[in-house]
Write a protein that holds these residues in place. Sequence first.
Motif, PDB file in Angstrom:
ATOM      1  N   SER A  90      80.387  33.065  27.099  1.00  0.00           N
ATOM      2  CA  SER A  90      80.316  31.777  27.404  1.00  0.00           C
ATOM      3  C   SER A  90      79.999  31.239  25.280  1.00  0.00           C
ATOM      4  O   SER A  90      80.996  31.346  24.956  1.00  0.00           O
ATOM      5  CB  SER A  90      79.384  31.670  28.102  1.00  0.00           C
ATOM      6  OG  SER A  90      78.082  30.735  28.232  1.00  0.00           O
ATOM      7  N   SER A  91      79.174  30.110  25.352  1.00  0.00           N
ATOM      8  CA  SER A  91      78.908  29.956  24.912  1.00  0.00           C
ATOM      9  C   SER A  91      76.839  29.266  24.466  1.00  0.00           C
ATOM     10  O   SER A  91      76.938  28.970  25.907  1.00  0.00           O
ATOM     11  CB  SER A  91      79.490  28.293  24.574  1.00  0.00           C
ATOM     12  OG  SER A  91      79.253  27.505  23.167  1.00  0.00           O
TER      13      SER A  91
ATOM     14  N   CYS B 170      77.975  38.290  29.883  1.00  0.00           N
ATOM     15  CA  CYS B 170      78.257  37.398  29.283  1.00  0.00           C
ATOM     16  C   CYS B 170      77.831  37.516  27.388  1.00  0.00           C
ATOM     17  O   CYS B 170      77.019  38.340  27.278  1.00  0.00           O
ATOM     18  CB  CYS B 170      77.746  35.963  29.611  1.00  0.00           C
ATOM     19  SG  CYS B 170      78.878  35.504  31.376  1.00  0.00           S
TER      20      CYS B 170
ATOM     21  N   ALA C 295      76.215  26.004  26.238  1.00  0.00           N
ATOM     22  CA  ALA C 295      75.607  25.980  27.907  1.00  0.00           C
ATOM     23  C   ALA C 295      73.873  26.286  27.848  1.00  0.00           C
ATOM     24  O   ALA C 295      73.689  26.687  29.224  1.00  0.00           O
ATOM     25  CB  ALA C 295      76.321  27.073  28.806  1.00  0.00           C
TER      26      ALA C 295
ATOM     27  N   PRO D  82      86.018  28.476  33.687  1.00  0.00           N
ATOM     28  CA  PRO D  82      85.570  29.179  35.418  1.00  0.00           C
ATOM     29  C   PRO D  82      86.716  29.163  37.066  1.00  0.00           C
ATOM     30  O   PRO D  82      86.290  30.426  37.353  1.00  0.00           O
ATOM     31  CB  PRO D  82      84.246  28.275  35.926  1.00  0.00           C
ATOM     32  CG  PRO D  82      84.157  27.087  35.287  1.00  0.00           C
ATOM     33  CD  PRO D  82      85.337  27.306  34.664  1.00  0.00           C
TER      34      PRO D  82
ATOM     35  N   VAL E 191      73.326  37.766  29.683  1.00  0.00           N
ATOM     36  CA  VAL E 191      74.511  36.779  28.675  1.00  0.00           C
ATOM     37  C   VAL E 191      73.385  37.471  27.690  1.00  0.00           C
ATOM     38  O   VAL E 191      72.380  37.353  27.055  1.00  0.00           O
ATOM     39  CB  VAL E 191      73.748  34.995  28.763  1.00  0.00           C
ATOM     40  CG1 VAL E 191      74.141  34.489  27.850  1.00  0.00           C
ATOM     41  CG2 VAL E 191      74.450  35.073  31.029  1.00  0.00           C
TER      42      VAL E 191
ATOM     43  N   ALA F 219      77.278  34.941  24.588  1.00  0.00           N
ATOM     44  CA  ALA F 219      76.782  33.555  24.376  1.00  0.00           C
ATOM     45  C   ALA F 219      76.904  33.221  22.344  1.00  0.00           C
ATOM     46  O   ALA F 219      75.631  33.625  22.335  1.00  0.00           O
ATOM     47  CB  ALA F 219      75.780  32.874  24.898  1.00  0.00           C
TER      48      ALA F 219
ATOM     49  N   LYS G 180      80.903  25.823  30.841  1.00  0.00           N
ATOM     50  CA  LYS G 180      80.393  27.921  30.340  1.00  0.00           C
ATOM     51  C   LYS G 180      79.408  27.947  31.657  1.00  0.00           C
ATOM     52  O   LYS G 180      78.721  29.415  31.790  1.00  0.00           O
ATOM     53  CB  LYS G 180      79.876  27.556  29.001  1.00  0.00           C
ATOM     54  CG  LYS G 180      81.364  27.535  28.213  1.00  0.00           C
ATOM     55  CD  LYS G 180      82.141  28.704  28.073  1.00  0.00           C
ATOM     56  CE  LYS G 180      83.270  28.861  26.638  1.00  0.00           C
ATOM     57  NZ  LYS G 180      83.948  30.083  26.580  1.00  0.00           N
ATOM     58  N   ALA G 181      77.469  27.142  31.216  1.00  0.00           N
ATOM     59  CA  ALA G 181      77.286  27.268  32.428  1.00  0.00           C
ATOM     60  C   ALA G 181      77.672  28.194  34.371  1.00  0.00           C
ATOM     61  O   ALA G 181      77.522  28.666  34.570  1.00  0.00           O
ATOM     62  CB  ALA G 181      75.790  26.112  32.495  1.00  0.00           C
TER      63      ALA G 181
ATOM     64  N   LEU H 255      80.470  29.462  34.637  1.00  0.00           N
ATOM     65  CA  LEU H 255      81.564  30.805  33.591  1.00  0.00           C
ATOM     66  C   LEU H 255      80.206  31.823  33.653  1.00  0.00           C
ATOM     67  O   LEU H 255      80.325  33.153  35.100  1.00  0.00           O
ATOM     68  CB  LEU H 255      82.269  30.959  32.531  1.00  0.00           C
ATOM     69  CG  LEU H 255      82.735  31.682  32.535  1.00  0.00           C
ATOM     70  CD1 LEU H 255      83.918  32.062  33.213  1.00  0.00           C
ATOM     71  CD2 LEU H 255      82.582  31.866  30.443  1.00  0.00           C
ATOM     72  N   GLU H 256      78.869  31.720  33.501  1.00  0.00           N
ATOM     73  CA  GLU H 256      77.788  32.065  33.548  1.00  0.00           C
ATOM     74  C   GLU H 256      77.255  32.524  34.995  1.00  0.00           C
ATOM     75  O   GLU H 256      76.901  33.947  35.478  1.00  0.00           O
ATOM     76  CB  GLU H 256      76.588  31.494  32.650  1.00  0.00           C
ATOM     77  CG  GLU H 256      77.137  32.103  30.866  1.00  0.00           C
ATOM     78  CD  GLU H 256      76.290  31.435  30.161  1.00  0.00           C
ATOM     79  OE1 GLU H 256      74.765  31.583  30.546  1.00  0.00           O
ATOM     80  OE2 GLU H 256      75.582  30.960  29.011  1.00  0.00           O
TER      81      GLU H 256
END
Length: 250
Positions: A138-139, A182, A142, A112, A240, A184, A159-160, A162-163
């Motif tokens: 992301s992934s 995003c 998160a 982030p 997302v 994921a 990652k959270a 980043l979102e």
Amino acid sequence: MDAVLLITGAATGIGAAIARRMAQPGARLVLHTGRNAAGLEALAGELRATGAQVATALGDLADPATAPALVETAHEAFGRVDGIVSNAGRAQRGNFGTITPADLEAAFAMMPVAFLRLINAALPDLTTSRQGRVVAISSFVAHGFGTNGLHYPVSGAAKAALEALAKSLAVQLGPHGVTVNCIAPGFVRKDSGGHTATSSATMESAAAITPTGRIGEPADVAETAAFLLSPAARQITGQVIHVDGGLLLP
């Protein structure tokens, strides 16, 4: 598409797959890697053979100077930045009691915080672009905690964050016609030699808990990224998109 696209973490895996998907005659790509110079140059040569114009750059995104330098590389090569794919990152498994504040700080610096620096450097270009796009990779970590018995608290937190940044950016850039989304991914097969925090045996067993019965390929994520980067996705922002084979549904 004549947009100038900057992709971080592009030497292997999802980043490389997105670069291949976007490469075509006339495409202008700026590809970054932290250390895999040989892999990045090999990819650049492959993409140039398709007719794409490609510039490359190295640098640790945890270094405050790297993100602005990537935007400067784009300016030197192509004069501007229209799209960004923030893909660089590193998964880290661990449990409380073994993970440390330093681990968390390192994950935030690479993901982030680096995203924030990159956007700040590119903001003048994005706000004046007629085809501005931002895609952050992301992934599932998160959103799913302890999936398949695996724990990624540090990566999940990064990652959270980043979102959250991407969603705020979507609101700010919406009036300029810039979309920010995003992706994921779920479990995605790694390139040979690429970094992984998950053993091959565990990756294969992940297929059993994925409703489609398979783990993803980098190209699966690349197809979604290509759509979000396209004019067809102009009304999609702040989202997302889960490309995980239904992993988080059960």
